[in-house]
Design a protein around this motif. Structure first.
Motif, short mmCIF file in Angstrom:
data_model
loop_
_atom_site.label_atom_id
_atom_site.label_comp_id
_atom_site.label_asym_id
_atom_site.label_seq_id
_atom_site.Cartn_x
_atom_site.Cartn_y
_atom_site.Cartn_z
N SER A 156 23.26 7.68 -18.87
CA SER A 156 23.58 7.24 -17.60
C SER A 156 23.50 5.74 -17.68
O SER A 156 22.81 5.17 -18.27
CB SER A 156 22.64 7.92 -16.56
OG SER A 156 21.23 7.42 -16.73
N VAL A 157 24.11 4.90 -16.62
CA VAL A 157 23.71 3.69 -16.03
C VAL A 157 23.37 3.58 -14.64
O VAL A 157 23.75 4.31 -13.91
CB VAL A 157 25.23 2.78 -16.25
CG1 VAL A 157 25.68 2.60 -17.74
CG2 VAL A 157 26.26 3.44 -15.47
N SER A 158 22.54 2.66 -14.59
CA SER A 158 21.78 2.54 -13.20
C SER A 158 22.02 1.08 -12.76
O SER A 158 21.37 0.29 -13.08
CB SER A 158 20.20 2.83 -13.25
OG SER A 158 20.06 4.28 -13.25
N PRO A 159 23.05 0.83 -11.91
CA PRO A 159 23.40 -0.55 -11.48
C PRO A 159 22.44 -0.90 -10.29
O PRO A 159 21.52 -0.28 -9.68
CB PRO A 159 24.91 -0.41 -10.81
CG PRO A 159 25.36 1.09 -11.26
CD PRO A 159 24.00 1.84 -11.48
N THR A 205 26.86 9.21 -16.54
CA THR A 205 26.65 9.46 -15.08
C THR A 205 26.41 8.12 -14.43
O THR A 205 25.51 7.22 -14.93
CB THR A 205 25.53 10.48 -14.70
OG1 THR A 205 24.49 10.08 -15.31
CG2 THR A 205 26.23 11.59 -15.13
N VAL A 206 26.76 7.78 -13.30
CA VAL A 206 26.29 6.42 -12.44
C VAL A 206 25.49 6.67 -11.63
O VAL A 206 25.56 7.37 -10.46
CB VAL A 206 27.73 6.02 -11.96
CG1 VAL A 206 27.26 4.42 -11.26
CG2 VAL A 206 28.95 5.65 -13.01
N CYS A 207 24.15 6.27 -11.92
CA CYS A 207 22.97 6.55 -10.99
C CYS A 207 22.89 5.10 -10.13
O CYS A 207 23.64 4.53 -9.86
CB CYS A 207 21.75 7.05 -12.01
SG CYS A 207 21.99 8.44 -12.84
N THR A 208 21.54 4.59 -10.12
CA THR A 208 21.21 3.36 -9.34
C THR A 208 19.80 2.94 -9.69
O THR A 208 18.83 4.11 -9.98
CB THR A 208 21.20 3.85 -7.91
OG1 THR A 208 20.80 2.69 -7.12
CG2 THR A 208 20.42 5.07 -7.41
N VAL A 237 21.74 -1.89 -15.47
CA VAL A 237 22.64 -2.79 -15.40
C VAL A 237 22.44 -3.57 -14.20
O VAL A 237 23.14 -3.47 -13.14
CB VAL A 237 24.17 -2.08 -15.61
CG1 VAL A 237 25.06 -3.49 -15.60
CG2 VAL A 237 24.26 -1.52 -16.66
N ASP A 238 21.47 -4.30 -14.03
CA ASP A 238 20.70 -4.78 -12.61
C ASP A 238 20.83 -6.33 -12.58
O ASP A 238 19.65 -6.62 -11.61
CB ASP A 238 19.58 -3.82 -12.46
CG ASP A 238 18.15 -4.39 -13.28
OD1 ASP A 238 18.59 -5.04 -14.31
OD2 ASP A 238 17.02 -3.80 -13.10
N ALA A 250 17.35 12.93 -8.94
CA ALA A 250 17.84 14.16 -9.56
C ALA A 250 18.81 14.24 -10.59
O ALA A 250 19.01 15.05 -11.52
CB ALA A 250 18.21 15.17 -8.56
N LEU A 251 19.87 13.22 -10.21
CA LEU A 251 20.86 13.05 -11.07
C LEU A 251 20.41 12.41 -12.74
O LEU A 251 20.89 12.92 -13.51
CB LEU A 251 21.94 12.19 -10.66
CG LEU A 251 23.36 11.96 -11.45
CD1 LEU A 251 24.12 12.99 -11.70
CD2 LEU A 251 24.03 10.95 -10.86
N LEU A 252 19.30 11.73 -12.44
CA LEU A 252 18.87 10.99 -13.79
C LEU A 252 18.21 12.30 -14.76
O LEU A 252 18.34 12.16 -15.71
CB LEU A 252 17.88 10.10 -13.40
CG LEU A 252 18.11 8.55 -13.11
CD1 LEU A 252 17.09 7.85 -12.57
CD2 LEU A 252 18.98 8.03 -14.06
#
Length: 277
Positions: A189-192, A147-150, A248-249, A169-171
Motif C-alpha cells: 500500500s501507499v499512504s499519501p 492499495t491507496v490508503c492514507t 508518501v506524505d 481496515a484497508l491497511l
C-alpha cells in the motif's frame, strides 16, 4: 540506417487495472504506469472522466481501455477484469485507488447505510477486485497489487471517522493479502499525506502556504508523487517487498522536528486530510 531498438521499460508487456482513474491520484497513477510501458484498463463512476483518461493515455502512446461503473458493484469489478483479459490476455497489476469519504461528520450521527457504504467502497471492493484478478490470471501467473490508503489512518480526527476507520481496515487487508497470496502476488500500500486533489481542495486551498511550511519538504503533495511510488512498487525493482505501507506524505509524521514549528491548526489540517482519488 536503422534506428537502435528502444530500451525496454519497467512495465512493458504487463496489463494493469486502476480504479478511481478519472481524476487526481488515480489518473496520475494510470499515466505513470503507461509511461512505464503497461497497458491499462481504467475505471471510475464518471463515464466522461473515464473517456477522457483513456484518450489521454492513448495520446501518450499507451494501449488503454476503460469501463465506467461503481466499484461497490461486484458485477462491475468482474466486468473490468473480463475487459482487461479480453483486451490484453492478462492482469498483472491491480491498483485499488477508488474511495469515498462519506459519511462525513461525527460518528454518533452516522447513518448505518452510509457507514456500510464506506466499507463497501474502501475495503470490500479492493478485496473483490483482487479476488477477480486472482481467479482470472494472478493465481497461476502472479502479479502485484497496490492499495491507496492514507497517512491519516494512523490518527483520529473530527468528521472523518468512517473514512479513517475504513482505511485502517484497508491497511490490515493489505497485509493479510500479502501473507495469503505470496509468493505469487505481492501486495503493498501507499499512504499519501495531503495531496493537491479536488477531493482535498477544502483542506489545502485555504491555507496551503502555512500547511506546506509545516512540512519538512516545504510543499504539499502532487498526484504524481503518489503515482511514482506506485509505479516503483509494482515494478521488479520492488520484487522483495510485500506487505509494506509506503508513506508518501512529505514528512507529515516527522514534522514535529521541523525548525519551522507546528501550530495546532496546521497540525489538524495535515492530520485530518482526505487525499482523494
Amino acid at each position: 540506417m536503422t534506428s537502435p531498438p528502444c530500451a525496454p521499460r519497467a512495465l512493458d508487456g504487463r496489463a494493469a487495472v486502476v480504479t478511481g482513474a478519472s481524476r487526481g491520484i488515480g489518473r496520475a497513477i494510470a499515466e505513470e504506469l503507461a509511461r512505464a510501458g503497461a497497458a491499462l484498463c481504467v475505471t471510475a463512476r464518471d463515464t466522461e472522466g473515464v473517456r477522457e483518461t483513456v484518450a489521454a493515455l492513448r495520446a501518450q502512446g499507451a494501449d488503454a481501455v476503460g469501463v465506467a461503473g461503481s466499484v461497490a458493484d461486484p458485477a462491475h469489478l468482474w466486468e473490468v477484469t473480463e475487459r482487461t483479459m479480453a483486451a490484453y490476455g492478462r492482469v498483472d497489476i491491480v491498483v485499488n485507488n477508488a474511495a469515498t469519504n462519506q459519511p462525513y461528520g461525527p460518528l454518533m450521527e452516522a447513518e448505518p447505510d452510509a457507514w456500510r457504504a464506506a466499507f463497501t467502497v474502501n475495503v470490500e471492493a479492493p478485496l473483490r477486485l483482487v479476488q477477480c484478478a486472482w481467479r482470472a490470471w494472478m493465481g497461476e501467473h502472479g502479479g502485484a497489487v497496490v492499495t491507496v490508503c492514507t497517512e491519516g489512518a494512523a490518527h483520529v480526527g473530527p468528521n472523518v471517522g468512517a473514512y479513517g476507520t475504513s482505511k485502517a481496515a484497508l491497511l490490515h487487508l493489505t497485509a493479510q493479502l500479502a501473507g495469503e497470496l505470496g509468493p505469487l502476488v505481492r501486495v503493498n500500500s501507499v499512504s499519501p499525506g495531503l495531496v493537491r486533489t479536488e477531493m482535498a481542495r477544502f483542506v489545502w486551498e485555504r491555507a496551503e502556504e502555512s500547511v506546506a511550511a509545516a512540512l519538512p519538504t516545504g510543499r504539499i503533495g502532487e498526484p504524481e508523487d503518489v503515482a511514482r511510488a506506485v509505479r516503483w512498487l509494482v515494478s521488479d525493482e520492488a520484487s522483495w517487498i510485500t506487505g509494506a505501507d509506503l508513506l508518501v506524505d512529505g514528512g507529515t509524521r516527522v514534522r514535529a522536528a521541523s525548525p519551522t514549528g507546528d501550530a495546532p491548526a496546521v497540525q489538524n489540517r495535515l492530520r485530518y486530510h482526505l487525499p482523494g482519488s
